[in-house]
Design a protein around this motif. Structure first.
Motif, PDB file in Angstrom:
ATOM      1  N   GLU A   1      -7.666 -10.309 -13.378  1.00 20.40           N
ATOM      2  CA  GLU A   1      -7.492 -10.360 -11.775  1.00 20.40           C
ATOM      3  C   GLU A   1      -8.414 -12.034 -11.219  1.00 20.40           C
ATOM      4  OE1 GLU A   1      -7.834  -5.918 -10.277  1.00 20.40           O
ATOM      5  OE2 GLU A   1      -9.453  -7.050 -10.561  1.00 20.40           O
TER       6      GLU A   1
ATOM      7  N   ASP B   1     -16.947  -7.746  -9.864  1.00 22.06           N
ATOM      8  CA  ASP B   1     -16.064  -6.538 -10.133  1.00 22.06           C
ATOM      9  C   ASP B   1     -14.675  -6.756 -10.834  1.00 22.06           C
ATOM     10  OD1 ASP B   1     -18.512  -5.269  -9.678  1.00 22.06           O
ATOM     11  OD2 ASP B   1     -17.914  -4.755  -7.516  1.00 22.06           O
TER      12      ASP B   1
ATOM     13  N   GLU C   1      -6.255  -5.165  -6.378  1.00 21.89           N
ATOM     14  CA  GLU C   1      -4.735  -5.183  -6.911  1.00 21.89           C
ATOM     15  C   GLU C   1      -3.832  -5.495  -5.809  1.00 21.89           C
ATOM     16  OE1 GLU C   1      -1.499  -4.129  -8.926  1.00 21.89           O
ATOM     17  OE2 GLU C   1      -3.316  -4.612  -9.769  1.00 21.89           O
TER      18      GLU C   1
ATOM     19  N   THR D   1      -9.110  -8.651   4.081  1.00 21.81           N
ATOM     20  CA  THR D   1      -8.851  -7.396   3.373  1.00 21.81           C
ATOM     21  C   THR D   1      -9.825  -6.540   4.077  1.00 21.81           C
ATOM     22  OG1 THR D   1      -8.137  -8.094   1.411  1.00 21.81           O
ATOM     23  CG2 THR D   1      -8.564  -5.791   1.639  1.00 21.81           C
TER      24      THR D   1
ATOM     25  N   SER E   1      -6.554  -0.661  -5.321  1.00 20.47           N
ATOM     26  CA  SER E   1      -7.642  -1.507  -4.781  1.00 20.47           C
ATOM     27  C   SER E   1      -7.319  -2.760  -4.109  1.00 20.47           C
ATOM     28  CB  SER E   1      -8.621  -1.712  -5.910  1.00 20.47           C
ATOM     29  OG  SER E   1      -7.848  -2.606  -6.732  1.00 20.47           O
ATOM     30  N   GLY E   2      -8.211  -3.007  -3.355  1.00 22.73           N
ATOM     31  CA  GLY E   2      -7.813  -4.363  -2.595  1.00 22.73           C
ATOM     32  C   GLY E   2      -7.714  -5.448  -3.519  1.00 22.73           C
TER      33      GLY E   2
ATOM     34  N   THR F   1       1.003  -1.408   0.039  1.00 22.31           N
ATOM     35  CA  THR F   1       0.030   0.144  -0.083  1.00 22.31           C
ATOM     36  C   THR F   1       0.986   1.223   0.040  1.00 22.31           C
ATOM     37  OG1 THR F   1      -0.074  -0.154   2.564  1.00 22.31           O
ATOM     38  CG2 THR F   1      -1.848  -1.014   1.285  1.00 22.31           C
TER      39      THR F   1
END
Length: 205
Positions: free
Chosen positions: A132, A127, A33, A103, A30-31, A23
């Motif tokens: 991913e 999403d 990523e 997360t 994003s979570g 981070t």
């Protein structure tokens, strides 16, 4: 209900240790990523490099069991088996759900309604980009390979035990009797006398 927090897996211990660095390196990530970065780093670790996280997970399991005992709460058998025994392979969605719980703290409140949690996880999965989702599919494939490898080792160990037990049982039976005329007991079998040898023996007597 004030239930003890379930123990972390090896991967969750690793995630806790590395998440802050990611981070900091990728502000605003994003979570999904972050999870992708964590999964990529985890996959590159050797067994030796993963060992500290396995030890941390084992210690957290001890903490969980101790807290259950002190609070008079029944230990979740599936949780313990997952840490100590042969853990079934996880699907891509199950792995994503596990990451999402860690997360976003999903499921931390025991009073949360399960259908709402499932819907939230499914929405998060939908999403994700195709890339991913593919990362989770790769992790699921690796977990399936891990399961198959563990199953194979267990089968081989079982076969070795059964072969050893059978061998020891056979040796024990032969030790208590003269198998095959004494061959198994280490003594040569007695030779049958021929008629000529028997006549010579009678003359000597």
């Amino acid at each position: 209900a004030n239930l003890p927090k379930k123990p972390k897996t090896d991967y969750q211990c690793f995630s806790d240790a590395r998440r802050a660095a990611i981070t900091d390196r990728i502000p605003g990530a994003s979570g999904a990523e972050i999870n992708k970065q964590l999964a990529s780093q985890w996959r590159l670790l050797t067994d030796e490099e993963r060992q500290p996280f396995a030890l941390e997970s084992a210690e957290d399991l001890k903490r969980y069991v101790a807290e259950c005992e002190s609070k008079g709460v029944e230990v979740d058998k599936k949780t313990v088996e997952r840490h100590r025994g042969l853990r079934p392979p996880m699907s891509a969605l199950q792995i994503f759900k596990e990451d999402a719980e860690e997360t976003f703290n999903i499921g931390a409140d025991p009073d949360e309604i399960v259908p709402e949690i499932i819907e939230l996880v499914q929405q998060g999965w939908d999403d994700l980009t195709a890339e991913e989702q593919a990362e989770y599919e790769r992790r699921a494939a690796a977990d399936h390979a891990r399961f198959e490898s563990e199953m194979r080792r267990k089968r081989e160990a079982k076969e070795r035990r059964e072969a050893r037990d059978k061998r020891e049982s056979s040796e024990g039976a032969c030790a208590s009797s003269e198998c095959d005329g004494g061959v198994e007991s280490g003594r040569p079998p007695k030779k049958a006398r021929t008629p000529l040898a028997q006549q010579q023996q009678e003359r000597q007597e």
